[in-house]
Design a protein around this motif. Structure first.
Motif, mmCIF file in Angstrom:
data_model
loop_
_atom_site.group_PDB
_atom_site.id
_atom_site.type_symbol
_atom_site.label_atom_id
_atom_site.label_comp_id
_atom_site.label_asym_id
_atom_site.label_seq_id
_atom_site.Cartn_x
_atom_site.Cartn_y
_atom_site.Cartn_z
ATOM 1 N N THR A 67 0.821 -1.208 0.000
ATOM 2 C CA THR A 67 0.000 0.000 0.000
ATOM 3 C C THR A 67 0.862 1.268 0.000
ATOM 4 O O THR A 67 2.008 1.248 0.438
ATOM 5 C CB THR A 67 -0.924 0.025 1.227
ATOM 6 O OG1 THR A 67 -0.131 0.015 2.408
ATOM 7 C CG2 THR A 67 -1.853 -1.172 1.236
ATOM 8 N N PHE A 68 0.273 2.354 -0.493
ATOM 9 C CA PHE A 68 0.896 3.683 -0.456
ATOM 10 C C PHE A 68 2.301 3.707 -1.057
ATOM 11 O O PHE A 68 3.257 4.163 -0.439
ATOM 12 C CB PHE A 68 0.934 4.230 0.980
ATOM 13 C CG PHE A 68 -0.422 4.450 1.567
ATOM 14 C CD1 PHE A 68 -1.163 5.573 1.239
ATOM 15 C CD2 PHE A 68 -0.974 3.516 2.441
ATOM 16 C CE1 PHE A 68 -2.421 5.776 1.785
ATOM 17 C CE2 PHE A 68 -2.229 3.702 2.985
ATOM 18 C CZ PHE A 68 -2.961 4.838 2.660
ATOM 19 N N ASN A 69 2.423 3.202 -2.277
ATOM 20 C CA ASN A 69 3.710 3.199 -2.964
ATOM 21 C C ASN A 69 3.722 4.043 -4.235
ATOM 22 O O ASN A 69 4.780 4.299 -4.773
ATOM 23 C CB ASN A 69 4.104 1.769 -3.338
ATOM 24 C CG ASN A 69 4.875 1.092 -2.236
ATOM 25 O OD1 ASN A 69 5.969 1.504 -1.897
ATOM 26 N ND2 ASN A 69 4.299 0.052 -1.661
ATOM 27 N N GLY A 70 2.565 4.405 -4.750
ATOM 28 C CA GLY A 70 2.533 5.040 -6.059
ATOM 29 C C GLY A 70 2.675 4.012 -7.166
ATOM 30 O O GLY A 70 3.034 4.334 -8.300
ATOM 31 N N LEU A 71 2.379 2.761 -6.838
ATOM 32 C CA LEU A 71 2.507 1.645 -7.779
ATOM 33 C C LEU A 71 1.621 1.875 -9.002
ATOM 34 O O LEU A 71 0.426 2.121 -8.877
ATOM 35 C CB LEU A 71 2.103 0.362 -7.057
ATOM 36 C CG LEU A 71 2.307 -0.966 -7.750
ATOM 37 C CD1 LEU A 71 3.768 -1.220 -8.044
ATOM 38 C CD2 LEU A 71 1.757 -2.089 -6.866
ATOM 39 N N SER A 91 -3.844 -1.676 -2.263
ATOM 40 C CA SER A 91 -4.664 -0.473 -2.177
ATOM 41 C C SER A 91 -3.810 0.788 -2.060
ATOM 42 O O SER A 91 -2.620 0.731 -1.740
ATOM 43 C CB SER A 91 -5.620 -0.561 -0.979
ATOM 44 O OG SER A 91 -4.893 -0.607 0.236
ATOM 45 N N ASN A 92 -4.458 1.917 -2.338
ATOM 46 C CA ASN A 92 -3.835 3.224 -2.200
ATOM 47 C C ASN A 92 -2.571 3.373 -3.043
ATOM 48 O O ASN A 92 -1.509 3.752 -2.565
ATOM 49 C CB ASN A 92 -3.549 3.536 -0.728
ATOM 50 C CG ASN A 92 -4.819 3.590 0.070
ATOM 51 O OD1 ASN A 92 -5.626 4.493 -0.097
ATOM 52 N ND2 ASN A 92 -5.034 2.592 0.920
ATOM 53 N N ASN A 93 -2.715 3.049 -4.320
ATOM 54 C CA ASN A 93 -1.640 3.196 -5.292
ATOM 55 C C ASN A 93 -2.187 3.923 -6.510
ATOM 56 O O ASN A 93 -3.207 4.598 -6.427
ATOM 57 C CB ASN A 93 -1.061 1.820 -5.652
ATOM 58 C CG ASN A 93 -0.114 1.314 -4.588
ATOM 59 O OD1 ASN A 93 0.937 1.892 -4.356
ATOM 60 N ND2 ASN A 93 -0.499 0.226 -3.916
ATOM 61 N N ASN A 117 -7.301 3.068 -6.119
ATOM 62 C CA ASN A 117 -6.382 3.085 -7.243
ATOM 63 C C ASN A 117 -7.037 3.888 -8.360
ATOM 64 O O ASN A 117 -7.951 4.669 -8.106
ATOM 65 C CB ASN A 117 -6.048 1.652 -7.691
ATOM 66 C CG ASN A 117 -4.940 1.035 -6.861
ATOM 67 O OD1 ASN A 117 -3.787 1.411 -6.974
ATOM 68 N ND2 ASN A 117 -5.304 0.088 -6.004
ATOM 69 N N ARG A 118 -6.616 3.673 -9.565
ATOM 70 C CA ARG A 118 -7.182 4.384 -10.718
ATOM 71 C C ARG A 118 -7.694 3.409 -11.764
ATOM 72 O O ARG A 118 -7.681 3.710 -12.964
ATOM 73 C CB ARG A 118 -6.121 5.302 -11.326
ATOM 74 C CG ARG A 118 -5.654 6.363 -10.360
ATOM 75 C CD ARG A 118 -4.550 7.200 -10.928
ATOM 76 N NE ARG A 118 -4.137 8.214 -9.960
ATOM 77 C CZ ARG A 118 -3.091 8.995 -10.128
ATOM 78 N NH1 ARG A 118 -2.354 8.912 -11.216
ATOM 79 N NH2 ARG A 118 -2.783 9.888 -9.213
ATOM 80 N N LEU A 119 -8.134 2.248 -11.326
ATOM 81 C CA LEU A 119 -8.600 1.221 -12.255
ATOM 82 C C LEU A 119 -9.832 1.702 -13.005
ATOM 83 O O LEU A 119 -10.805 2.143 -12.406
ATOM 84 C CB LEU A 119 -8.926 -0.072 -11.505
ATOM 85 C CG LEU A 119 -7.750 -0.752 -10.788
ATOM 86 C CD1 LEU A 119 -8.248 -1.899 -9.932
ATOM 87 C CD2 LEU A 119 -6.732 -1.238 -11.802
ATOM 88 N N THR A 120 -9.788 1.594 -14.324
ATOM 89 C CA THR A 120 -10.941 1.966 -15.146
ATOM 90 C C THR A 120 -11.688 0.729 -15.626
ATOM 91 O O THR A 120 -12.861 0.797 -15.939
ATOM 92 C CB THR A 120 -10.499 2.796 -16.367
ATOM 93 O OG1 THR A 120 -9.521 2.053 -17.109
ATOM 94 C CG2 THR A 120 -9.895 4.126 -15.923
ATOM 95 N N LEU A 138 -12.799 -3.166 -4.563
ATOM 96 C CA LEU A 138 -12.465 -2.372 -5.747
ATOM 97 C C LEU A 138 -12.997 -0.955 -5.564
ATOM 98 O O LEU A 138 -13.206 -0.228 -6.533
ATOM 99 C CB LEU A 138 -13.077 -3.013 -6.993
ATOM 100 C CG LEU A 138 -12.454 -4.326 -7.444
ATOM 101 C CD1 LEU A 138 -13.396 -5.105 -8.332
ATOM 102 C CD2 LEU A 138 -11.137 -4.060 -8.152
ATOM 103 N N SER A 139 -13.233 -0.559 -4.331
ATOM 104 C CA SER A 139 -13.830 0.744 -4.053
ATOM 105 C C SER A 139 -12.866 1.878 -4.395
ATOM 106 O O SER A 139 -11.650 1.685 -4.442
ATOM 107 C CB SER A 139 -14.244 0.835 -2.584
ATOM 108 O OG SER A 139 -13.105 0.773 -1.747
ATOM 109 N N ASN A 140 -13.447 3.044 -4.647
ATOM 110 C CA ASN A 140 -12.673 4.250 -4.918
ATOM 111 C C ASN A 140 -11.686 4.087 -6.067
ATOM 112 O O ASN A 140 -10.505 4.402 -5.952
ATOM 113 C CB ASN A 140 -11.950 4.728 -3.650
ATOM 114 C CG ASN A 140 -12.917 5.158 -2.585
ATOM 115 O OD1 ASN A 140 -13.720 6.060 -2.800
ATOM 116 N ND2 ASN A 140 -12.880 4.488 -1.452
ATOM 117 N N ASN A 141 -12.190 3.560 -7.162
ATOM 118 C CA ASN A 141 -11.440 3.488 -8.404
ATOM 119 C C ASN A 141 -12.196 4.318 -9.434
ATOM 120 O O ASN A 141 -12.995 5.173 -9.069
ATOM 121 C CB ASN A 141 -11.273 2.031 -8.852
ATOM 122 C CG ASN A 141 -10.105 1.357 -8.155
ATOM 123 O OD1 ASN A 141 -8.959 1.617 -8.474
ATOM 124 N ND2 ASN A 141 -10.408 0.482 -7.198
#
Length: 181
Positions: A67-71, A91-93, A117-120, A138-141
């Motif tokens: 988590t929290f890596n900017g992956l 999470s949180n990438n 994340n930014r999953l579309t 998969l929340s908050n994508n």
């Protein structure tokens, strides 16, 4: 390989974790272990790991937290050689996509967190082989749709969180789950 044996290790001389200690790890990580077995948790959270395209984790691990890596990217084989993995937290990438085979071979995976994340979207077969999976977040994508039958083979699924996305339409087959529970 990790600097430990690639086998399950039992505690010596009939030692066990206390019920409180065992409960603490069960709640914190969702890991199911007998109190006589060492747990193996790899936490690489809060670093600057952005690309796992060519990385392959190997060995016996119960949980991996990234988590929290900017992956931004993971490879299709990044986790395939990890035995006994029950918890995977990505999470949180900044993940925008996941290769279809990323989770194949993780037949003991129980908890998968891809929240924040930014999953579309994700390929239709992404989760199909995760027969032990009980929870997936998969929340908050930025998911706009979910493919038909995306979760239909997840026979152990108890909790699916797709809140706070950009979903505009769901057909019945999108979230159809045939759980044994």
């Amino acid at each position: 390989n990790f600097p430990w044996y690639n086998q399950t290790l039992s505690m010596r001389r009939n030692l066990t974790r206390s019920p409180i200690d065992n409960e603490h790890y069960a709640e914190a990580h969702g890991i199911k272990l007998r109190p006589t077995i060492y747990r193996r948790i790899l936490s690489l959270s809060h670093n600057n790991i952005t690309d796992l395209t060519t990385v392959q984790f190997t060995g016996i691990l119960d949980a991996i937290t990234l988590t929290f890596n900017g992956l931004t990217t993971v490879g299709s084989e990044t986790f395939q050689n990890v035995q006994h993995l029950q918890v995977l937290d990505l999470s949180n990438n900044r993940l925008e996509s996941i290769p279809e085979a990323t989770f194949h071979g993780l037949d003991k995976l129980v908890h998968l967190n891809l929240a924040n994340n930014r999953l579309t979207s994700f390929p239709p077969e992404t989760f199909c082989k995760l027969l032990s999976l009980e929870t997936i977040s998969l929340s908050n994508n930025q998911l706009a749709s979910i493919g038909a039958g995306a979760f239909s083979q997840l026979i152990s699924l108890e909790q699916l969180d797709v809140s706070s996305n950009q979903l505009t339409h769901l057909d019945e087959e999108s979230v159809q789950v045939h759980s044994n529970r």
